[in-house]
Design a protein around this motif. Structure first.
Motif, PDB file in Angstrom:
ATOM      1  N   MET A  97       0.843  -1.194   0.000  1.00  0.00           N
ATOM      2  CA  MET A  97       0.000   0.000   0.000  1.00  0.00           C
ATOM      3  C   MET A  97       0.881   1.248   0.000  1.00  0.00           C
ATOM      4  SD  MET A  97      -3.041  -1.407   2.524  1.00  0.00           S
ATOM      5  CE  MET A  97      -4.007   0.092   2.470  1.00  0.00           C
ATOM      6  N   ASN A  98       1.583   1.496   1.112  1.00  0.00           N
ATOM      7  CA  ASN A  98       2.553   2.595   1.133  1.00  0.00           C
ATOM      8  C   ASN A  98       3.963   2.085   1.431  1.00  0.00           C
ATOM      9  OD1 ASN A  98       0.972   5.111   0.643  1.00  0.00           O
ATOM     10  ND2 ASN A  98      -0.186   4.307   2.387  1.00  0.00           N
ATOM     11  N   ILE A  99       4.143   0.801   1.236  1.00  0.00           N
ATOM     12  CA  ILE A  99       5.456   0.167   1.316  1.00  0.00           C
ATOM     13  C   ILE A  99       5.524  -0.823   0.158  1.00  0.00           C
ATOM     14  CG2 ILE A  99       4.594  -1.607   2.915  1.00  0.00           C
ATOM     15  CD1 ILE A  99       7.367  -1.691   4.177  1.00  0.00           C
ATOM     16  N   SER A 100       6.685  -0.948  -0.446  1.00  0.00           N
ATOM     17  CA  SER A 100       6.834  -1.794  -1.632  1.00  0.00           C
ATOM     18  C   SER A 100       6.335  -3.212  -1.347  1.00  0.00           C
ATOM     19  CB  SER A 100       8.298  -1.831  -2.064  1.00  0.00           C
ATOM     20  OG  SER A 100       8.441  -2.488  -3.299  1.00  0.00           O
ATOM     21  N   GLY A 101       5.535  -3.769  -2.276  1.00  0.00           N
ATOM     22  CA  GLY A 101       4.821  -5.011  -2.008  1.00  0.00           C
ATOM     23  C   GLY A 101       5.237  -6.215  -2.819  1.00  0.00           C
ATOM     24  N   GLY A 102       4.364  -7.211  -2.793  1.00  0.00           N
ATOM     25  CA  GLY A 102       4.643  -8.539  -3.325  1.00  0.00           C
ATOM     26  C   GLY A 102       4.751  -8.646  -4.833  1.00  0.00           C
ATOM     27  N   PHE A 103       4.498  -7.566  -5.573  1.00  0.00           N
ATOM     28  CA  PHE A 103       4.717  -7.589  -7.018  1.00  0.00           C
ATOM     29  C   PHE A 103       6.177  -7.314  -7.359  1.00  0.00           C
ATOM     30  CE2 PHE A 103       0.022  -6.344  -8.042  1.00  0.00           C
ATOM     31  CZ  PHE A 103      -0.388  -7.604  -7.641  1.00  0.00           C
ATOM     32  N   GLY A 104       7.026  -7.363  -6.356  1.00  0.00           N
ATOM     33  CA  GLY A 104       8.466  -7.329  -6.543  1.00  0.00           C
ATOM     34  C   GLY A 104       9.074  -8.622  -6.033  1.00  0.00           C
ATOM     35  N   GLU A 105      10.255  -8.963  -6.513  1.00  0.00           N
ATOM     36  CA  GLU A 105      10.889 -10.232  -6.132  1.00  0.00           C
ATOM     37  C   GLU A 105      11.461 -10.217  -4.718  1.00  0.00           C
ATOM     38  OE1 GLU A 105      12.231 -11.936 -10.485  1.00  0.00           O
ATOM     39  OE2 GLU A 105      13.569 -10.538  -9.462  1.00  0.00           O
ATOM     40  N   TYR A 106      11.538  -9.023  -4.119  1.00  0.00           N
ATOM     41  CA  TYR A 106      11.978  -8.901  -2.733  1.00  0.00           C
ATOM     42  C   TYR A 106      11.105  -7.865  -2.028  1.00  0.00           C
ATOM     43  CZ  TYR A 106      16.260 -11.515  -3.734  1.00  0.00           C
ATOM     44  OH  TYR A 106      17.154 -12.500  -4.085  1.00  0.00           O
ATOM     45  N   VAL A 107      10.856  -8.083  -0.742  1.00  0.00           N
ATOM     46  CA  VAL A 107      10.182  -7.091   0.087  1.00  0.00           C
ATOM     47  C   VAL A 107      10.854  -7.032   1.445  1.00  0.00           C
ATOM     48  CG1 VAL A 107       7.926  -7.394  -1.027  1.00  0.00           C
ATOM     49  CG2 VAL A 107       8.469  -8.726   1.027  1.00  0.00           C
ATOM     50  N   TYR A 108      10.838  -5.854   2.036  1.00  0.00           N
ATOM     51  CA  TYR A 108      11.143  -5.692   3.454  1.00  0.00           C
ATOM     52  C   TYR A 108       9.812  -5.630   4.198  1.00  0.00           C
ATOM     53  CZ  TYR A 108      16.128  -4.464   2.964  1.00  0.00           C
ATOM     54  OH  TYR A 108      17.481  -4.480   2.731  1.00  0.00           O
ATOM     55  N   ALA A 109       9.770  -6.190   5.393  1.00  0.00           N
ATOM     56  CA  ALA A 109       8.536  -6.148   6.182  1.00  0.00           C
ATOM     57  C   ALA A 109       8.867  -6.201   7.669  1.00  0.00           C
ATOM     58  CB  ALA A 109       7.629  -7.317   5.823  1.00  0.00           C
ATOM     59  N   PRO A 110       8.074  -5.531   8.499  1.00  0.00           N
ATOM     60  CA  PRO A 110       8.229  -5.680   9.952  1.00  0.00           C
ATOM     61  C   PRO A 110       7.804  -7.088  10.364  1.00  0.00           C
ATOM     62  CG  PRO A 110       6.289  -4.371   9.438  1.00  0.00           C
ATOM     63  CD  PRO A 110       6.993  -4.599   8.146  1.00  0.00           C
ATOM     64  N   SER A 111       8.410  -7.603  11.396  1.00  0.00           N
ATOM     65  CA  SER A 111       8.182  -8.997  11.784  1.00  0.00           C
ATOM     66  C   SER A 111       6.738  -9.267  12.191  1.00  0.00           C
ATOM     67  CB  SER A 111       9.117  -9.398  12.925  1.00  0.00           C
ATOM     68  OG  SER A 111       8.959  -8.535  14.026  1.00  0.00           O
ATOM     69  N   GLU A 112       6.019  -8.235  12.704  1.00  0.00           N
ATOM     70  CA  GLU A 112       4.634  -8.472  13.136  1.00  0.00           C
ATOM     71  C   GLU A 112       3.694  -8.735  11.956  1.00  0.00           C
ATOM     72  OE1 GLU A 112       5.299  -3.914  13.548  1.00  0.00           O
ATOM     73  OE2 GLU A 112       6.424  -5.763  13.908  1.00  0.00           O
ATOM     74  N   TRP A 113       4.120  -8.445  10.743  1.00  0.00           N
ATOM     75  CA  TRP A 113       3.305  -8.734   9.564  1.00  0.00           C
ATOM     76  C   TRP A 113       3.528 -10.150   9.040  1.00  0.00           C
ATOM     77  CZ3 TRP A 113       3.892  -3.975   5.756  1.00  0.00           C
ATOM     78  CH2 TRP A 113       3.413  -2.818   6.389  1.00  0.00           C
TER      79      TRP A 113
END
Length: 342
Positions: free
Chosen positions: A104-120
């Motif tokens: 949504m406001n962070i790069s998502g799954g339509f890329g081959e890599y994502v960063y995400a906070p652990s709670e997600w």
């Protein structure tokens, strides 16, 4: 010594949505730099994603979904931890993300890599392949929450009858598949009757109704009560018509706003028939019910015709299918495959 996350400077493939000078939005597969990503605790190599309603809205530049461009949508992702700053996750862990603001406001799954906070992020501890997990995705998990709400009340739904709106979409088609597996009778509601001829048999629908006709036939405050309950994924006038159509003490779940976030209805279904309307919030239920629901989706709730409910595409074909999705020409779920060798 610097963490590997900090040293990532190579490029990867991603769908990138851009806003041009005319404030129009375009999207295509491009190379994306790791340095453009907002760093979080976990770096995930994404193997599969899927197309969801919010992804389509992001591609159209809907400011309630995404505010900054260029941007990579994709609210769903499944893959493997590549780097971790959280001791609860290690490199090689198989994980998924659904139901959170990824893409949504962070790069998502339509890329081959994502960063995400652990709670997600959730570790995969149930018996489904990456492909199957994304065939469910946020849509399928939402369907499971809605069905659990009804099953909790009835205990057994074999031979009970249900309306399912938006039955051609991700939530609707998975809901119909699970209900059929549990022995329920399903009447689908859709605006895509001409596209659903093959799917009526594949879904084993008891009946299929055109949306506008269904609404038109229910102009009065109450309609003939034919169904034990309903599952609504579009909102608006469709939900109003469903409320008028269920039997005494029937239950309806509401989990979508594709038609409208507003509803104009009357109190008679609630007062004279004791109808109950349940709201389904996917994100709030992820940590509470996740393990039990994924186990059900892996086993007794897994649709008999599951592979008929989704199509797998390659990342390079995603712009074409986004076009079809935005033109309402997609039936069922679209799973996006990033790594053909996995």
């Amino acid at each position: 010594m610097k963490n590997k996350i900090e040293n990532k400077e190579k490029e990867f493939n991603a769908l990138i949505v851009r806003r041009n000078e005319d404030k129009k939005f375009t999207y295509k597969i491009e190379k994306k730099c790791f340095s453009s990503l907002i760093k979080k605790e976990l770096l995930i190599k994404v193997f599969y994603s899927s197309i969801n309603y919010k992804d389509g809205m992001s591609c159209l530049g809907n400011p309630s979904i995404t505010r900054k461009y260029p941007h990579t949508p994709g609210v769903d992702a499944v893959g493997i931890i590549e780097d971790s700053l959280n001791p609860d996750f290690k490199s090689g862990d198989k994980v998924l993300i659904i139901g959170f603001p990824l893409g949504m406001n962070i790069s998502g799954g339509f890329g081959e890599y994502v960063y995400a906070p652990s709670e997600w992020v959730q570790k995969i501890n149930f018996d489904l392949s990456f492909e199957e997990i994304m065939a469910y995705g946020t849509a399928g998990y939402t369907s499971a929450l809605a069905i659990e709400k009804i099953v909790t009340k009835y205990g057994e739904i074999n031979n009970k009858s249900f309306l399912v709106s938006g039955v051609s979409g991700g939530c609707g088609i998975i809901t119909a598949g699970i209900l059929n597996k549990l022995g329920a009778k399903v009447t689908g509601i859709s605006r895509k009757i001409s596209l659903l001829d093959d799917f009526k048999n594949k879904l084993s629908l008891d009946n299929l109704l055109e949306t506008n006709q269904f609404i038109l036939e229910r102009k009065q405050n109450l309609s003939q009560s034919k169904w034990d309950g309903g599952f609504d994924f579009v909102g608006g006038k469709t939900l109003d018509a469903i409320l008028k159509s269920v039997k005494i003490n029937g239950d309806i779940t509401a989990a979508g706003i594709a038609e409208s976030s507003k509803i104009e209805t009357n109190l008679l279904p609630f007062i004279l028939r004791g109808v109950t309307l349940h709201g389904i919030n996917t994100e709030e239920n992820l940590k509470i019910k996740s393990k039990s629901l994924w186990n059900k989706l892996s086993n007794e709730w897994k649709p008999t015709n599951f592979t008929n409910l989704y199509k797998v595409i390659e990342l390079e074909d995603l712009p074409f299918y986004i076009d079809l999705f935005l033109q309402s020409k997609i039936i069922g779920r679209i799973v996006v495959k990033h790594n053909p060798k996995k």
